[in-house]
Write an enzyme that holds these catalytic residues in place. Structure first.
Site, mmCIF file in Angstrom:
data_model
loop_
_atom_site.group_PDB
_atom_site.id
_atom_site.type_symbol
_atom_site.label_atom_id
_atom_site.label_comp_id
_atom_site.label_asym_id
_atom_site.label_seq_id
_atom_site.Cartn_x
_atom_site.Cartn_y
_atom_site.Cartn_z
ATOM 1 N N LYS A 1 -66.775 2.269 46.263
ATOM 2 C CA LYS A 1 -67.350 2.305 47.619
ATOM 3 C C LYS A 1 -66.261 1.795 48.550
ATOM 4 O O LYS A 1 -66.025 0.602 48.656
ATOM 5 C CB LYS A 1 -68.584 1.386 47.674
ATOM 6 C CG LYS A 1 -69.652 1.841 48.655
ATOM 7 C CD LYS A 1 -69.205 1.933 50.099
ATOM 8 C CE LYS A 1 -69.246 0.595 50.810
ATOM 9 N NZ LYS A 1 -68.657 0.671 52.166
ATOM 10 N N CYS B 1 -55.079 -10.603 53.331
ATOM 11 C CA CYS B 1 -55.750 -11.755 52.708
ATOM 12 C C CYS B 1 -54.771 -12.886 52.440
ATOM 13 O O CYS B 1 -55.110 -14.052 52.580
ATOM 14 C CB CYS B 1 -56.454 -11.323 51.431
ATOM 15 S SG CYS B 1 -55.514 -10.160 50.457
ATOM 16 N N GLU C 1 -60.362 -18.381 58.433
ATOM 17 C CA GLU C 1 -59.517 -17.189 58.398
ATOM 18 C C GLU C 1 -59.757 -16.368 59.665
ATOM 19 O O GLU C 1 -60.874 -15.913 59.914
ATOM 20 C CB GLU C 1 -59.858 -16.348 57.164
ATOM 21 C CG GLU C 1 -58.949 -15.158 57.015
ATOM 22 C CD GLU C 1 -59.294 -14.301 55.806
ATOM 23 O OE1 GLU C 1 -60.444 -13.852 55.685
ATOM 24 O OE2 GLU C 1 -58.398 -14.079 54.970
HETATM 25 O O1 TXE Z 1 -65.980 -7.560 55.421
HETATM 26 P P1 TXE Z 1 -67.058 -7.217 54.323
HETATM 27 P P2 TXE Z 1 -65.817 -7.058 56.930
HETATM 28 C C1 TXE Z 1 -62.606 -10.881 55.917
HETATM 29 C C2 TXE Z 1 -61.874 -10.988 57.244
HETATM 30 C C3 TXE Z 1 -62.724 -10.141 58.141
HETATM 31 C C4 TXE Z 1 -64.112 -10.440 57.610
HETATM 32 C C5 TXE Z 1 -65.174 -9.401 57.912
HETATM 33 O O2 TXE Z 1 -61.845 -12.330 57.656
HETATM 34 O O3 TXE Z 1 -62.588 -10.501 59.484
HETATM 35 O O4 TXE Z 1 -63.934 -10.528 56.215
HETATM 36 O O5 TXE Z 1 -64.766 -8.098 57.483
HETATM 37 C C6 TXE Z 1 -68.732 -3.770 51.825
HETATM 38 N N1 TXE Z 1 -73.107 -5.283 49.591
HETATM 39 N N2 TXE Z 1 -62.006 -9.880 55.058
HETATM 40 O O6 TXE Z 1 -67.095 -7.213 57.660
HETATM 41 O O7 TXE Z 1 -68.433 -7.119 54.882
HETATM 42 C C7 TXE Z 1 -68.129 -3.101 53.035
HETATM 43 O O8 TXE Z 1 -68.719 -1.829 53.235
HETATM 44 C C8 TXE Z 1 -72.028 -4.669 49.069
HETATM 45 C C9 TXE Z 1 -61.035 -10.360 54.123
HETATM 46 O O9 TXE Z 1 -65.234 -5.713 56.910
HETATM 47 O O10 TXE Z 1 -66.861 -8.205 53.235
HETATM 48 C C10 TXE Z 1 -66.663 -3.048 52.629
HETATM 49 O O11 TXE Z 1 -66.465 -1.956 51.731
HETATM 50 N N3 TXE Z 1 -70.951 -4.329 49.789
HETATM 51 C C11 TXE Z 1 -60.715 -9.354 53.105
HETATM 52 C C12 TXE Z 1 -66.458 -4.364 51.881
HETATM 53 O O12 TXE Z 1 -67.768 -4.770 51.475
HETATM 54 C C13 TXE Z 1 -70.945 -4.623 51.090
HETATM 55 C C14 TXE Z 1 -60.651 -7.945 53.495
HETATM 56 C C15 TXE Z 1 -65.840 -5.493 52.705
HETATM 57 O O13 TXE Z 1 -66.641 -5.747 53.829
HETATM 58 C C16 TXE Z 1 -72.037 -5.267 51.701
HETATM 59 C C17 TXE Z 1 -61.686 -7.595 54.456
HETATM 60 C C18 TXE Z 1 -73.156 -5.600 50.903
HETATM 61 N N4 TXE Z 1 -74.230 -6.224 51.389
HETATM 62 C C19 TXE Z 1 -62.299 -8.553 55.216
HETATM 63 N N5 TXE Z 1 -71.750 -5.457 53.008
HETATM 64 C C20 TXE Z 1 -59.651 -9.754 52.106
HETATM 65 N N6 TXE Z 1 -60.039 -10.512 51.091
HETATM 66 O O14 TXE Z 1 -58.518 -9.362 52.200
HETATM 67 C C21 TXE Z 1 -70.512 -4.943 53.213
HETATM 68 N N7 TXE Z 1 -70.033 -4.423 52.060
#
Ligand code: TXE
Length: 478
Positions: free
Chosen positions: A172, A281, A380
């Site tokens: 996904k 990250c 972060e």
């Molecule tokens: O993250 P999400 P977001 C951090 C970074 C950023 C913040 C928010 O600080 O500003 O997270 O980003 C999927 N069940 N990182 O909102 O929600 C979603 O579709 C299952 C750090 O984009 O964590 C996407 O594919 N999956 C990070 C993935 O999760 C779900 C990289 C990440 O989205 C879901 C990205 C659910 N309930 C953001 N809800 C790193 N570690 O590098 C969302 N998703």
């Protein structure tokens, strides 16, 4: 342009025909649509993966699997420019970064493809009358929830390892950056990967993502994203009693001691936060500087910050736009909170005058001095925001570096050969760099966190092991 799901080797729309608009962060324009995957699509993808595992994919030898992945690596490399252009449009990262991501993706498939038939188990001395072997076996069907910041690299590190180990996969991608993953999955078919070994369902996290995380047909999950969503994914996995690797970001520190080689350090101190607009990250988002050289280092970093340009990804900027408006607002919001705390921005880069008006651009900012307990030192930001904090001595440097809930990466800059490993080994971080940072992508290097940065390891051989479990075979012969 409408991009469909890939389920059981066939490109298919969402089960209810719904799509999501894809806007480019470069200029805010609508330029594609992806399928808004449904729980039914996830059901079908998981079923297709199971069929592949029980059929053509599961029957391959490790060598045959490896060869297919290496063939895919070659196809990706040949299409690196095309993939890079699509990624820059979809995600906004500078073209050279997108190209580096495509090459890294090829390298993941090469690395894991060539490792597939080198992954072997153990023989354990037990009773003289018994032979005991421990076999490394795949989990079965693995789920991969990928974020938007490095779609190609994160897809490569987790799906490459999972396939090499013999799992069948359901991916996904993030709704904001699905396109290159779909393109590469089409290339996997061209490479000859049996139908159903790799399935991709695009769509929203709360529907397609949640359905995948909680699906009873999934045997193992890999998630990279925010700590909040990571918690939800782990709870969903726990309900099905399956394991999960979580990579949840960080607040990584670079420790600059007063004997550091600053000429060597300075470019890296800047690039470690500017790469991918700070949406990395393992970004080096905190600078901890020994007090005697604090002002000099801040001044030198500030000078470099003032030259940084955010702009159109195809015009060689230092950084492109943020991924979307929410992320742009998040970064601006943190800067606003910093101002409210009385922090000063000592240097700012610029948003280029010719940056398209509808894009989500943010000027890089350096703040100093920033107290350790400031929100900007603890949370972060995921943007081009660097905070600098002074420290007195080694003990304080270690305390500050380890003083956030995160623990993903750290950098130690010193010429003292005894101090370097001593401090490095005191870091509560999954990767520690001495007199360097990032070490060039590090496909071969195990990567993962402590604490709020998550658990489990990806990349390198460790990453391959994560996608296996063991079967112990006890054979009586006397
Ligand atoms: O993250 P999400 P977001 C951090 C970074 C950023 C913040 C928010 O600080 O500003 O997270 O980003 C999927 N069940 N990182 O909102 O929600 C979603 O579709 C299952 C750090 O984009 O964590 C996407 O594919 N999956 C990070 C993935 O999760 C779900 C990289 C990440 O989205 C879901 C990205 C659910 N309930 C953001 N809800 C790193 N570690 O590098 C969302 N998703």
């Amino acid at each position: 342009m409408v991009f469909q799901n890939l389920i059981g080797g066939r490109e298919r729309p969402a089960s209810d025909g719904m799509t999501l608009d894809v806007f480019s962060p470069v200029d805010g324009s609508l330029f594609a649509r992806i399928a808004a995957g449904t729980p039914q699509d996830i059901d079908e993808a998981v079923a297709a993966a199971r069929t592949a595992l029980d059929g053509a994919w599961g029957r391959l030898t490790a060598t045959e699997r490896g060869r297919l992945l290496m063939k895919l690596a070659t196809l990706i490399e040949a299409r690196a420019d095309e993939l890079a252009l699509l990624e820059s449009r979809d995600n906004g990262k500078p073209l050279r970064q997108s190209r580096a991501d495509a090459i890294a993706l090829a390298r993941y498939f090469e690395f894991y493809g060539s490792a597939a038939d080198k992954l072997h188990g153990d023989v354990i001395p037990y009773l003289n009358t018994h032979f005991v072997g421990v076999e490394r076996v795949p989990h079965g069907v693995t789920g991969h929830i990928v974020p938007w910041n490095y779609p190609m690299q994160i897809f490569g590190r987790s799906v490459g390892a999972a396939l090499a180990a013999g799992n069948a996969t359901v991916v996904k991608p993030a709704e904001d950056a699905s396109l290159t993953i779909l393109r590469v999955s089409a290339l996997a078919r061209e490479a000859g990967l049996p139908d159903g070994a790799l399935n991709v369902v695009t769509g929203l996290g709360r529907t397609a993502g949640a359905a995948l995380a909680g699906h009873p047909g999934i045997d193992f999950l890999s998630f990279t994203g925010s700590p909040e969503t990571g918690t939800a994914v782990q709870i969903a996995a726990a309900k099905n009693h399956v394991g999960v690797t979580l990579e949840l970001g960080g607040k990584s520190a670079q420790l600059v001691f007063d004997d550091a080689d600053l000429e060597r350090a300075l470019p890296t101190l800047v690039s470690a936060i500017i790469q991918n607009g700070g949406q990395t990250c393992s970004a080096g988002s905190r600078l901890l500087i020994q007090r005697g050289i604090f002002q000099d280092v801040v001044d030198a970093v500030a000078e470099r910050f003032r030259t940084l340009r955010a702009g159109h990804p195809e015009r060689e900027p230092d950084l492109g736009p943020m991924i979307n408006q929410a992320q742009q607002r998040r970064v601006m919001g943190y800067l606003e909170r910093g101002r409210n705390e009385g922090l000063s921005i000592v240097a700012e880069g610029v948003v280029c005058l010719d940056a398209p008006p509808g894009g989500y651009y943010v000027a890089p900012a350096l703040l100093a001095p920033v107290p350790h307990d400031s929100i900007l030192s603890q949370e972060e930001v995921f943007g081009p925001v660097l905070v600098a904090t002074p420290f007195e001595d080694e003990a304080e440097a270690i305390r500050l570096a380890n003083g956030t809930p995160y623990g993903l990466a750290a950098g130690v800059w010193t010429r003292d050969a005894m101090r370097a490993p001593r401090v490095a080994r005191a870091m509560r971080a999954g990767q520690v760099f001495v007199n360097c940072y990032g070490a060039g992508g590090g496909i071969e290097l195990p990567f993962g966190g402590f604490g709020r940065s998550g658990h489990g390891r990806e990349k390198g051989f460790e990453g391959l092991i994560e996608f296996t479990t063991t079967r112990t075979l006890v054979v009586a012969h006397g």
